[in-house]
Design an enzyme around this catalytic site. Structure first.
Site: not given
Ligand code: NAD
Length: 504
Positions: A199, A252-254, A257, A274, A308, A405
């Site tokens: 996804k 994605g975000s903490t 996550g 991650e 990130c 962040e």
């Molecule tokens: P996000 O957490 O909003 O979304 C990430 C993914 O999760 C997207 O595909 C989103 O559709 C999905 N998602 C959203 N809500 C969900 C839920 N309730 N259940 C399951 N999936 C859900 O993050 P973002 O805004 O897309 O990306 C930015 C974040 O990602 C930042 O915090 C960044 O630091 C982090 N990031 C981390 C790394 C790493 O390797 N550690 C790499 C890139 C980005």
């Protein structure tokens, strides 16, 4: 496609194949077929420098997800994929890497148009990183093995371990490096023999949909790779709970996550997270200042800070602090702010109106908290989600702009007196994704490295990434690793086999 976007593509001479792809009806990839899916509901995809609509992606329903999981499950449990010899899997992964390479310029343009990012960076980093990752893990497919063990138990046994693919892997990725993050998760999963349901982020699904076409062209059996485009809180959340998914790997975000990880663990899924970061950069007074200035600016403002492991907290030793900051501000002002398709672009627009509003709200927070705004801090006039690269000086450790962040081009900084203080400042964060040190003194560097609570430590550089090196965070930046040999174990089960033998 809206006229503003078409004009933008024409202005920068976008390739015909890129335009052809963007003009297609976008479809999901389930069980080896491209399907419209959903109940016909779609989401507009917006180009960040013009704010015009490029196309629409389907919004999957949970019924679509069911079909994707069923296809991945059927292929994993009974399909041809499990029976492929390791060298066959290796060959297929190389074929996919070849196809990505053959379409590298097109993929880079798609990524730039969808995310807003610099097309040059997209080609050199996102797409090249994707190719390299598939090639690296292709090689692993034929090099996986268990071990034989000599037990002390009375009797005679042949005791050995087998490494087996964990099963169906659910892959959820964010919008900042869509294709590359997908590769970080998918390549290793395929190398060990898993099948996958992917996804992408709803803001940036286009390169993944083009990638799925290349998967089909490469000849992967149906159901090995499935792509569902949809909302995180619907499809992502359903994936985290789905009993047909054996392992969830999330970037994605903490905040998200935490929920995704909790749901996955409740279902006893294997999980890799991650997550976010707020990575410290320590500039010691013996550093090569000119090189460190470039390193700090690139480590912070690359991809408009939507990285990130961006080096978003800067700590400079007091003796060089004022000179360093002055040079950093001068250098930052030379960074070219431009639309992503402009080959000279360094600072691209942010991904969305929402992200721009979020970043600007943090600039306001910083001002109100009393941090000294020494560079940028403004949005740019006209269309596009541009925010000027911004630097705050003399920040206190308890400020929100230091703790949280921001995920945009905003650097917070403060001086430090000695190395112990630098370590304390660096570690005073819930995150632990990365840290950087600038120094010419190897003794000081080696003294610092073990004290930093971060999963990646860069010395005289930032974000040096290679598929052979593991990447992942400490603390609230997640757990588990992508990339490197370390990733493989997280995608395999270890089976312990005991064969009782008669004494000869
Ligand atoms: P996000 O957490 O909003 O979304 C990430 C993914 O999760 C997207 O595909 C989103 O559709 C999905 N998602 C959203 N809500 C969900 C839920 N309730 N259940 C399951 N999936 C859900 O993050 P973002 O805004 O897309 O990306 C930015 C974040 O990602 C930042 O915090 C960044 O630091 C982090 N990031 C981390 C790394 C790493 O390797 N550690 C790499 C890139 C980005």
């Amino acid at each position: 496609m809206e006229a503003t976007v078409r004009h933008y593509l024409e202005r920068f001479g976008v390739r015909e194949d890129t335009k052809r792809f963007l003009d297609q009806a976008q479809r999901m990839y389930i069980g080896g077929a491209f399907v419209s899916g959903g109940e016909g509901e779609t989401l507009d995809v917006v180009e960040p420098s013009t704010e015009g609509v490029i196309t629409q992606i389907p919004l999957a329903t949970t019924a679509d997800l069911e079909r994707a999981v069923a296809a991945a499950r059927a292929q994993f449990d009974n399909g041809a994929w499990r029976r492929l010899k390791p060298l066959e899997r290796e060959r297929l992964l190389h074929r996919l890497a070849d196809l990505i390479e053959a379409h590298a310029d097109e993929l880079a343009e798609i990524e730039s148009i969808d995310v807003g990012k610099s097309v040059s960076h997209a080609r050199d980093v996102d797409v090249q990183g994707t190719i390299d990752t598939f090639r690296y893990f292709a090689g692993w497919a034929s090099k996986l093995h268990g071990r034989t063990v000599e037990p002390s138990l009375p009797g005679h046994y042949l005791a050995y371990t087998r490494k087996e693919p964990v099963g169906v892997v659910g892959i959820i990725v964010p919008w900042n490096f869509p294709l590359q993050t997908l590769a970080w998760k998918l390549a290793a999963a395929l190398a060990v023999g898993c099948t996958a349901v992917i996804k992408p982020a709803e803001l940036t699904s286009l390169s993944t949909l083009r990638f799925a076409q290349l998967v089909q062209e490469a000849g992967f059996p149906e159901g090995v790779v499935n792509v569902v485009t949809g909302r995180g809180n619907v499809i992502g959340a359903a994936m985290a709970r789905h009993p047909g998914i054996d392992k969830l790997t999330f970037t994605g975000s903490t905040a998200v996550g935490r929920d995704v990880g909790g749901a996955a663990v409740a279902g006893i899924k294997r999980v890799t997270l991650e997550l976010g970061g707020k990575s410290p950069v320590l500039v010691l007074d013996d550093a090569d200042i000119a090189a460190a200035v470039r390193g700090v600016a690139n480590g912070m403002f690359f991809n408009a800070g939507q990285v990130c492991d961006a080096g978003s907290r800067l700590y400079v030793q007091r003796g060089i602090h004022d000179r360093f900051l002055a040079e950093l501000i001068d250098y930052t002002r030379t960074l070219t702010i431009a639309p992503g398709l402009d080959r000279d672009c360094f600072i691209s627009p942010l991904v969305s109106a929402q992200q721009k509003a979020r970043v600007m709200s943090y600039v306001d927070v910083g001002r109100k908290e009393g941090a000294e705004l020494v560079c940028g801090g403004n949005r740019l006039d006209g269309a596009g989600y541009f925010v000027a690269p911004t630097i705050f000086a003399h920040c206190r450790a308890d400020m929100r702009i230091v703790q949280e962040e921001i995920f945009g081009p905003v650097l917070v900084s403060a001086p430090f007196d000695d190395v112990d203080e630098a370590v304390a400042l660096a570690n005073a964060s819930p995150y632990g994704l990365a840290a950087a040190i600038y120094s010419r003194d190897l003794n000081r560097v080696h003294g610092l490295v073990p004290k930093l609570r971060a999963g990646n430590v860069y010395v005289n550089a930032h974000s040096t990434i290679d598929p052979a090196m593991p990447f992942g965070g400490f603390k609230e930046s997640g757990f588990g690793k992508d990339l490197g040999a370390e990733q493989l174990d997280s995608l395999m089960e270890t089976k312990a086999v005991w064969i009782t033998l008669n004494e000869a």
